[in-house]
Scaffold this motif. Structure first.
Motif, mmCIF file in Angstrom:
data_model
loop_
_atom_site.group_PDB
_atom_site.id
_atom_site.type_symbol
_atom_site.label_atom_id
_atom_site.label_comp_id
_atom_site.label_asym_id
_atom_site.label_seq_id
_atom_site.Cartn_x
_atom_site.Cartn_y
_atom_site.Cartn_z
ATOM 1 N N ARG A 194 0.850 -1.193 0.000
ATOM 2 C CA ARG A 194 0.000 0.000 0.000
ATOM 3 C C ARG A 194 0.888 1.246 0.000
ATOM 4 O O ARG A 194 1.888 1.301 0.711
ATOM 5 N N ASN A 195 0.489 2.217 -0.799
ATOM 6 C CA ASN A 195 1.294 3.411 -0.956
ATOM 7 C C ASN A 195 0.368 4.614 -0.989
ATOM 8 O O ASN A 195 -0.343 4.839 -1.966
ATOM 9 N N GLN A 196 0.344 5.374 0.091
ATOM 10 C CA GLN A 196 -0.576 6.496 0.191
ATOM 11 C C GLN A 196 0.056 7.829 -0.175
ATOM 12 O O GLN A 196 -0.624 8.847 -0.219
ATOM 13 N N ASP A 197 1.341 7.840 -0.445
ATOM 14 C CA ASP A 197 2.037 9.063 -0.843
ATOM 15 C C ASP A 197 2.667 8.843 -2.207
ATOM 16 O O ASP A 197 3.631 8.094 -2.346
ATOM 17 N N LEU A 227 -6.724 -5.593 -2.371
ATOM 18 C CA LEU A 227 -7.068 -4.714 -1.254
ATOM 19 C C LEU A 227 -7.480 -5.520 -0.028
ATOM 20 O O LEU A 227 -7.186 -5.139 1.113
ATOM 21 N N ASN A 253 -4.502 -6.316 1.965
ATOM 22 C CA ASN A 253 -3.702 -5.177 2.408
ATOM 23 C C ASN A 253 -2.551 -4.858 1.458
ATOM 24 O O ASN A 253 -1.436 -4.534 1.875
ATOM 25 N N TYR A 257 -1.796 -3.476 -2.975
ATOM 26 C CA TYR A 257 -2.352 -2.982 -4.224
ATOM 27 C C TYR A 257 -1.970 -3.935 -5.363
ATOM 28 O O TYR A 257 -0.884 -4.525 -5.348
ATOM 29 N N THR A 299 -1.457 -3.302 -9.382
ATOM 30 C CA THR A 299 -1.398 -2.190 -10.332
ATOM 31 C C THR A 299 -1.142 -2.688 -11.744
ATOM 32 O O THR A 299 -0.336 -3.601 -11.959
#
Length: 465
Positions: free
Chosen positions: A162-165, A253, A256, A258, A260
């Motif tokens: 997961r990469n939120q930035d 998801l 936990n 992604y 892509t």
């Protein structure tokens, strides 16, 4: 070398009803509460509406703004110019369900169904810029000649943490061993089994939707996977890719991480492709027009290849639709850089796999996995069609590596868009409205990209220039 499980056939009870009354009975029998009414937009994103099942049964057609086919991947809209005009009233179009695509949404918290729709103007005309309609138009060109195209896509993707930035690079996720991949793991069963629970969910979700997976393999990159689909009708297979992308993302998801389909998500790792295997059969007798009765290749086989060699560079903006797509198409990246062809040669853009005469086919290795499957398949088949009707002849097949040969593909999105717009033969197939709309969308996306300053620029220009 590949993980494989059974899946339910599309013609069984999971999906594939043929009428509104059958759909109503199908929905009632399963006790479904809601239904997602979706249509693929230019980017292959699912747009549409959610509604109660009873409302859908009472009136399955619905209105939606026609501007859904004008949105860029950022959610913006292109500006007007001399060849492209946005409808100032943003008038509605009508979405009509294709009941053969009706299936459950297995990851939904409430009992939910989904169905893919086709788009029409209020006077009954198909929306000429809708991707599903564009593919149907190309298939109909073949049908008018007594042919039926057959395709089998292969879709590559990465699993990442997961990469939120978005300023931080993507990293491979942690598998069941507690460690992340660091080396090349092509075709490794152990590397696939690192994410066994995830793939079990992908198979279960696919089975619940009537989607058929042929094989699942680990590709060359760290946590890079590939799913191969069985061959079949182009529209049905584009529907499957459209649904598979969503299915894989939802399953990831749940674990936990992604999934892509970016063409080049991780620097120094191979890009992700959507290879398209293509053949053409005679509608009357079902024979492969690429093979003579004695098993030798036909003139049509070579003309199909020649058409792809001639026109694939002109449809690159449909096969590689984003700025990021062209980061994949580089030397020493396991991706083709030209449209040469060869027998069982994975370094060329057009590979002819080893097969029996009845299965003779051409594998287009140029498209990236970020492509809209409807547009990519339509573009690839259109190129082959032009070669067939013009009786073109290809270059000689390449033996050995084609990676060091000259680039035969556009190096960037703007160059690709210019080649697309200037090709009259493709404009005749796709229509002026689609070409102008697609060109405007891609140019608008490029302009938003140019507003972003990259780490490379800060690294090498900040203190040196």
């Amino acid at each position: 070398m590949a993980k494989k499980k059974k899946s339910v056939k599309a013609h069984e009870t999971v999906r594939g009803v043929g009428s509104a009354s059958e759909a109503a009975a199908w929905l009632e029998a399963r006790g479904l509460d809601d239904i997602e009414c979706v249509v693929p937009d230019m980017s292959g994103v699912a747009r549409g509406k959610m509604m109660p099942v009873q409302k859908f049964v009472d009136g399955p057609t619905m209105a939606i703004p026609g501007s859904i086919f004008l949105q860029t991947i950022t959610g913006d809209y292109p500006d007007d110019d001399e060849s492209f005009t946005v409808d100032p009233a943003d008038s509605d179009i009508i979405l009509t369900p294709d009941y053969s695509t009706l299936c459950v949404v297995p990851w939904a918290s409430d009992p939910t169904a989904q169905v893919i729709h086709d788009a029409f103007h209020r006077d009954g005309r198909p929306v000429e810029i809708a991707p599903r309609q564009l593919l149907r138009r190309v298939v109909e060109l073949y049908e008018h000649k007594g042919w039926k195209p057959i395709v089998a896509p292969e879709i590559e993707f990465y699993l990442v943490e997961r990469n939120q930035d978005p300023d931080y690079p993507l990293k491979p996720p942690t598998g069941r061993s507690g460690r992340s991949e660091t080396g090349r793991q092509s075709y490794s069963i152990a590397a696939v089994n690192e994410f066994d629970d995830l793939f079990d969910d992908i198979y279960d979700y696919s089975e619940a939707q009537g989607l058929e997976i042929d094989t699942l393999i680990h590709e060359e990159g760290a946590a890079q996977m590939e799913i191969n689909l069985l061959h079949g009708d182009p529209i049905a297979l584009a529907d499957q890719v459209f649904l598979f992308k969503r299915t894989i993302r939802e399953a990831a998801l749940r674990h936990n991480m992604y999934a892509t389909f970016m063409a080049k998500p991780i620097a120094n790792e191979p890009g992700s492709a959507m290879h398209i295997h293509q053949s053409v059969v005679d509608i009357e007798d079902g024979s492969n027009i690429f093979s003579n009765p004695d098993g030798q290749p036909t003139r049509e086989f070579f003309s199909f290849i020649a058409g792809q060699q001639r026109y694939l560079p002109h449809v690159m903006c449909m096969l590689a639709p984003y700025v990021n797509s062209y980061r994949r198409l580089m030397r020493k990246s396991s991706a083709p850089v030209n449209v040469h062809w060869g027998y069982d040669n994975r370094t060329v853009g057009l590979r002819v796999p080893n097969s029996s005469p009845v299965a003779r086919r051409v594998e287009n290795r140029v498209p990236s996995s970020d492509a809209n499957p409807y547009l990519a398949i339509a573009a690839s088949l259109a190129c082959g069609y032009l070669g067939l009707i013009d009786g073109m002849s290809p270059e000689e097949p390449i033996e050995g590596s084609a990676y060091a040969l000259d680039f035969g593909l556009p190096r960037g999105l703007l160059e690709a868009v210019a080649l697309f717009e200037e090709c009259e033969e493709l404009t005749d197939i796709f229509g002026k409205a689609f070409v102008a709309t697609y060109r405007a969308i891609k140019q608008a996306e490029f302009e938003t990209f140019m507003r972003v300053i990259s780490p490379w620029e800060r690294e090498y220009l900040l203190l040196n220039v």
